[in-house]
Design a protein around this motif. Structure first.
Motif, mmCIF file in Angstrom:
data_model
loop_
_atom_site.group_PDB
_atom_site.id
_atom_site.type_symbol
_atom_site.label_atom_id
_atom_site.label_comp_id
_atom_site.label_asym_id
_atom_site.label_seq_id
_atom_site.Cartn_x
_atom_site.Cartn_y
_atom_site.Cartn_z
ATOM 1 N N UNK A 185 0.723 -1.301 -0.100
ATOM 2 C CA UNK A 185 -0.056 0.067 -0.004
ATOM 3 C C UNK A 185 0.940 1.300 -0.149
ATOM 4 N N UNK A 186 1.778 1.429 -0.986
ATOM 5 C CA UNK A 186 2.576 2.497 -0.919
ATOM 6 C C UNK A 186 1.791 3.803 -1.527
ATOM 7 N N UNK A 187 0.547 3.482 -2.065
ATOM 8 C CA UNK A 187 -0.381 4.338 -2.535
ATOM 9 C C UNK A 187 -1.817 4.097 -2.327
ATOM 10 N N UNK A 188 -2.830 4.728 -2.303
ATOM 11 C CA UNK A 188 -4.123 4.026 -2.243
ATOM 12 C C UNK A 188 -4.575 3.792 -3.887
ATOM 13 N N UNK A 189 -4.598 2.711 -4.346
ATOM 14 C CA UNK A 189 -4.685 2.468 -5.834
ATOM 15 C C UNK A 189 -6.103 2.338 -5.871
ATOM 16 N N UNK A 190 -6.595 2.624 -7.177
ATOM 17 C CA UNK A 190 -5.663 2.865 -8.287
ATOM 18 C C UNK A 190 -4.912 4.073 -8.270
ATOM 19 N N UNK A 249 -13.529 18.803 -8.856
ATOM 20 C CA UNK A 249 -11.993 18.478 -9.115
ATOM 21 C C UNK A 249 -11.910 17.221 -8.635
ATOM 22 N N UNK A 250 -11.237 16.455 -9.510
ATOM 23 C CA UNK A 250 -11.120 14.959 -8.985
ATOM 24 C C UNK A 250 -10.044 14.802 -7.901
ATOM 25 N N UNK A 251 -9.945 13.655 -7.339
ATOM 26 C CA UNK A 251 -8.624 13.284 -6.214
ATOM 27 C C UNK A 251 -7.650 13.026 -7.253
ATOM 28 N N UNK A 252 -6.411 13.212 -6.543
ATOM 29 C CA UNK A 252 -5.164 12.754 -7.265
ATOM 30 C C UNK A 252 -4.371 11.990 -6.382
ATOM 31 N N UNK A 253 -3.647 11.023 -7.019
ATOM 32 C CA UNK A 253 -2.855 10.191 -5.925
ATOM 33 C C UNK A 253 -1.932 10.702 -5.026
ATOM 34 N N UNK A 254 -1.054 11.521 -5.574
ATOM 35 C CA UNK A 254 -0.013 12.187 -4.730
ATOM 36 C C UNK A 254 -0.630 13.283 -3.492
#
Ligand SMILES: Nc1nc2c(c(=O)[nH]1)N[C@H]1C(S)=C(S)[C@@H](COP(=O)(O)O)O[C@H]1N2
Ligand SMILES: [Mo]
Length: 319
Positions: A185-190, A249-254
């Motif tokens: 879980x290094x990021x909240x995929x996708x 505005x959409x959520x973005x991973x970083x």
């Protein structure tokens, strides 16, 4: 058997073959060059499946830099693609066996042409162009990359956004069985990214499907990834399976992961430091360890084309 390599064939030979060969000769000629050079959609795909295959009918696009591109090796062995691991060499090592076909792209939200498109059908209406762009990672390294892609502005126009559409959101494939990095879980995929409609329809924005005239390597985001050269590299989402037109505005991973460090805009800006390091300079990959860093340019040097998008916006707050 003596097989001609694509590099042994002059472009003039290729175009003339296009015009007069009958079907059988055409296919035989295709076999001679590895079955991949002659891109008539009847016989081979617009973006062939075979790894390393040459793309046909690539036109020189506008806005290319005349700086020397990085080597193919630099571009394909020093990558960020957390779905295949967090080390710079991990995507090269771990994405070798990834199969980017069959592939489909779901288009949804505020547009007329919603649906699930096969990758080939998605790409087919558009011209393939080479765009040699400077790319700048938020980690203060940069490269010059000869992309082959299609204009995102053309794609957006084709999909007919409704009057409510203000943003375009993108998502990467989320398949732990094919992407080993997803098991952590290094990021909240996708992986997620987004642009304003104005950014997406800027003539610089492309969806890349190739590199150095060849099919996009897996580690660079096969079969299709976003390229926005005035923004930090992380906006360039790879392995896209979903596009959604939205009002909000959409959520973005970083940004989800470290909101104080990575904003929605992520415009390259030497005057606004990352909280943990300066953004004033950058190291050009491949220039050697003794080479001095070079100054980072506002909007990565593309200000003339994009500065107007941010008129009146405080770029310190909207990082
Ligand atoms: N799906 C996905 N896309 C991604 C990333 C990632 O981890 N996952 N990393 C980003 C970052 S931080 C950079 S710098 C670029 C690197 O692209 P390149 O390897 O083609 O140069 O991809 C971006 N796109
Ligand atoms: Mo990056």
């Amino acid at each position: 058997m003596l097989i001609k390599k694509p590099s042994d064939i002059r472009p003039s030979e290729i175009t003339s073959e296009h015009n007069y060969l009958n079907r059988r000769e055409f296919m035989r000629a295709g076999a001679v060059v590895g079955g991949s050079l002659l891109g008539s959609s009847a016989f081979s795909a617009i973006v062939p499946e075979a790894r390393g295959a040459k793309l046909a009918n690539v036109e020189p696009g506008a806005f290319s830099t005349d700086e020397t591109p990085n080597s193919y090796e630099d571009i394909t062995t020093y990558n960020n693609y957390y779905e295949f691991g967090t080390g710079k060499a991990d995507p090269f090592k771990n994405a070798q066996d990834f199969e980017p076909r069959p592939w489909s792209i779901t288009v949804e939200g505020e547009c007329e042409k919603t649906g699930i498109f096969d990758f080939e059908d998605f790409v087919k209406p558009f011209d393939l162009e080479e765009r040699i762009y400077r790319m700048r990672c938020v980690e203060a390294w940069s490269m010059v990359i000869p992309w082959v892609g299609i204009s995102l502005a053309e794609v957006v126009k084709y999909l007919q956004p409704t009057s409510k559409a203000r943003y375009v959101a993108f998502e990467t494939l989320n398949d732990a069985s094919r992407m080993p990095g997803i098991r952590r879980r290094t990021l909240d995929w996708p992986y997620r990214e987004g642009l304003t409609i104005e950014e997406a329809t800027n003539p610089l924005s492309i969806l890349a499907v190739g590199l150095y005239g060849e099919v996009l390597p897996n580690q660079n985001g096969a079969p299709i990834r976003l390229v926005v050269p005035w923004k930090y590299g992380f906006k360039g989402i790879k392995g896209i399976v979903r596009m959604r037109f939205t009002e909000r505005r959409p959520k973005t991973s970083w940004n989800m992961s470290q909101p104080r460090e990575y904003g929605f805009y992520a415009n390259v800006n030497p005057e606004v430091d990352h909280p943990r390091w300066s953004q004033a300079r950058e190291r050009r990959i491949g220039s050697g360890i003794f080479a001095s860093k070079q100054p980072t340019l506002m909007f990565n040097g593309y200000g003339e084309k994009v500065a107007h998008l941010y008129k009146g916006l405080d770029l310190r707050r909207n990082y």
